[in-house]
Design an enzyme around this catalytic site. Structure first.
Site, PDB file in Angstrom:
ATOM      1  N   HIS A 121       0.939   6.119 -15.409  1.00  0.00           N
ATOM      2  CA  HIS A 121       1.625   6.313 -14.437  1.00  0.00           C
ATOM      3  C   HIS A 121       2.091   7.546 -13.786  1.00  0.00           C
ATOM      4  O   HIS A 121       2.554   7.907 -12.671  1.00  0.00           O
ATOM      5  CB  HIS A 121       3.082   5.467 -14.255  1.00  0.00           C
ATOM      6  CG  HIS A 121       2.671   3.852 -14.427  1.00  0.00           C
ATOM      7  ND1 HIS A 121       2.139   2.921 -13.581  1.00  0.00           N
ATOM      8  CD2 HIS A 121       3.283   3.019 -15.401  1.00  0.00           C
ATOM      9  CE1 HIS A 121       2.084   1.881 -14.106  1.00  0.00           C
ATOM     10  NE2 HIS A 121       2.910   1.908 -15.222  1.00  0.00           N
TER      11      HIS A 121
ATOM     12  N   ASP B  47      -4.150  -2.204 -19.310  1.00  0.00           N
ATOM     13  CA  ASP B  47      -2.741  -2.605 -19.250  1.00  0.00           C
ATOM     14  C   ASP B  47      -2.265  -3.561 -18.107  1.00  0.00           C
ATOM     15  O   ASP B  47      -2.953  -3.377 -17.028  1.00  0.00           O
ATOM     16  CB  ASP B  47      -1.886  -0.988 -19.058  1.00  0.00           C
ATOM     17  CG  ASP B  47      -0.502  -1.107 -19.172  1.00  0.00           C
ATOM     18  OD1 ASP B  47      -0.022  -0.726 -20.291  1.00  0.00           O
ATOM     19  OD2 ASP B  47       0.118  -1.766 -18.015  1.00  0.00           O
TER      20      ASP B  47
ATOM     21  N   HIS C  20      -0.248  -3.152 -15.948  1.00  0.00           N
ATOM     22  CA  HIS C  20       0.367  -2.443 -14.674  1.00  0.00           C
ATOM     23  C   HIS C  20      -0.963  -1.488 -14.336  1.00  0.00           C
ATOM     24  O   HIS C  20      -1.424  -1.109 -15.036  1.00  0.00           O
ATOM     25  CB  HIS C  20       1.432  -1.848 -14.946  1.00  0.00           C
ATOM     26  CG  HIS C  20       2.857  -2.372 -15.567  1.00  0.00           C
ATOM     27  ND1 HIS C  20       3.165  -2.664 -16.790  1.00  0.00           N
ATOM     28  CD2 HIS C  20       3.614  -3.348 -14.694  1.00  0.00           C
ATOM     29  CE1 HIS C  20       4.139  -3.427 -17.055  1.00  0.00           C
ATOM     30  NE2 HIS C  20       4.439  -3.968 -15.715  1.00  0.00           N
TER      31      HIS C  20
ATOM     32  N   ASP D  62       0.498  -5.343 -22.823  1.00  0.00           N
ATOM     33  CA  ASP D  62       1.875  -6.191 -22.141  1.00  0.00           C
ATOM     34  C   ASP D  62       1.055  -7.202 -21.221  1.00  0.00           C
ATOM     35  O   ASP D  62       1.781  -7.971 -20.444  1.00  0.00           O
ATOM     36  CB  ASP D  62       2.606  -5.235 -21.163  1.00  0.00           C
ATOM     37  CG  ASP D  62       1.615  -4.151 -20.374  1.00  0.00           C
ATOM     38  OD1 ASP D  62       0.299  -4.060 -20.437  1.00  0.00           O
ATOM     39  OD2 ASP D  62       2.271  -3.035 -19.940  1.00  0.00           O
TER      40      ASP D  62
END
Ligand code: OKP
Ligand code: ZN
Length: 351
Positions: A166, A202, A204, A291
């Site tokens: 991120h 991931d 996200h 995740d």
């Protein structure tokens, strides 16, 4: 079975945020040092050798992916926070409005709150005394992993923590400070790989990695992640985002609705593999988040542990020198097992 050396430094434990604001609730930080401990234990259990300590490459290489302003800010942020009379975690509470001033107008004398709000994009990424130490060594772990792959290892694992995907050129957030996967891709390029693929599995969207290579056609960024209508980081990750200029077509986003299971995920991964082949990359960086596991406390996909082994095998079928860079996974006690299964899948099908 192919060897799989891995890299980690205990310095990376130094970042332990207290609390984060998540969907309206103040909760203990999900991204905790114990995540790395569980991964270390699982790898030992599964017969992997001891980790290699990262080599210190210094911070100059960070500037290939990040602006000097962000690096300078992160280095002194906690000291500046304390100097302004505060204790506990440094978190922003106000952000630059679209018409507001730019980061370049800030000075070292600007309020710590102005500078936090200018460089951070969420309220879930506290800075504490050990944050720079941990982020610095997490990045060194990625760079060292890239060196291993550049010098002849077929596979390597960088146990990066805090994670990185991120973090953009001039911003941090989403538990990430420096973009470990992007730094690794740059290091592979310096070593002679003209085209590199980053596959981000991931849960996200890796908005930071996407932004860093947005205009760059030599690094493919391909990501499978939760639909931005429902999930963090909310403002990026749509299928329509495909890169610009020289980078047009070198960004591939495959958002999936919450509830996606292996059947759905596998089809998306096949499309990603085809894109990597078409790009002509000679090295692969995997941004590995586990995740996507059904029990993850902040996520909504439905992968089972065994699926991570299959996923590793599918990525191995590309036959590329591969560095796996750790990103997310917050079911702390299960993270290690899922990472180990992924890495074993990668090894088993890599020959
Ligand atoms: C980091 B990585 C969503 C808000 C939680 C951000 C999540 C960062 C995930 N409920 N805070 O991609 O695993
Ligand atoms: Zn994640």
């Amino acid at each position: 079975m192919i060897a799989l050396p891995w890299v980690f430094s205990p310095h990376q434990r130094a970042h332990a945020g207290g609390e984060e604001l998540n969907r309206g609730f103040i909760v203990p930080c999900h991204e905790c040092p114990e995540r790395a401990d569980f991964i270390t234990a699982a790898l030992r259990d599964q017969g992997f050798k001891d980790p290699i300590a990262p080599t210190d490459h210094g911070e100059e290489l960070f500037r290939r992916c990040h602006d000097d302003g962000l690096i300078t800010f992160l280095k002194s942020a906690y000291a500046d926070w304390q100097a302004s009379g505060r204790q506990g975690s440094a978190l922003p509470f106000t952000f630059v409005a679209p018409s507001g001033m730019t980061r370049s107008e800030l000075t070292p004398n600007s309020s710590i709150f102005a500078r936090l709000g200018a460089y951070c994009f969420d309220v879930g990424t506290p800075i504490v005394a050990g944050t720079w130490e941990a982020a610095y060594w997490s990045a060194q772990t990625a760079l060292t992993g890239a060196d291993l792959v550049a010098t002849g290892e077929r596979l390597a694992f960088a146990l990066c923590r805090p994670p990185g995907h991120h973090a953009g050129r001039a911003y941090y957030g989403g538990y990430c400070f420096l973009n470990n996967a992007a730094l690794a891709a740059e290091q592979l390029r310096l070593a002679g790989h003209q085209k590199v693929a980053i596959v981000d599995v991931d849960y996200h969207h890796g908005n930071g990695t996407q932004d860093i290579f947005w205009h760059d056609g030599s690094v493919l960024y391909a990501s499978i992640h939760a639909e931005p209508m429902t999930d963090f980081p909310f403002f990026s990750g749509h299928a329509s985002e495909q890169g610009e200029g020289e980078g047009t077509g070198a960004t591939l986003n495959i958002p999936l609705a919450r509830g996606a299971d292996w059947l759905i995920y596998q089809q998306a991964l096949k499309n990603v593999l085809a894109a990597v082949q078409q790009h002509g990359s000679t090295a692969l960086v995997v941004s590995l988040g586990v995740d996507t596991w059904y029990g993850d406390p902040i996520s909504g996909f439905a992968l089972q542990s065994a699926d991570f082994g299959t996923m590793g095998g599918m990525l191995a079928s590309l036959g590329l020198p591969t560095l796996v860079v750790m990103e997310g996974g917050y079911a702390v006690a299960e993270v290690g097992k899922n990472v180990a299964l992924f890495l074993k899948g990668l090894q088993r099908f890599g020959d």
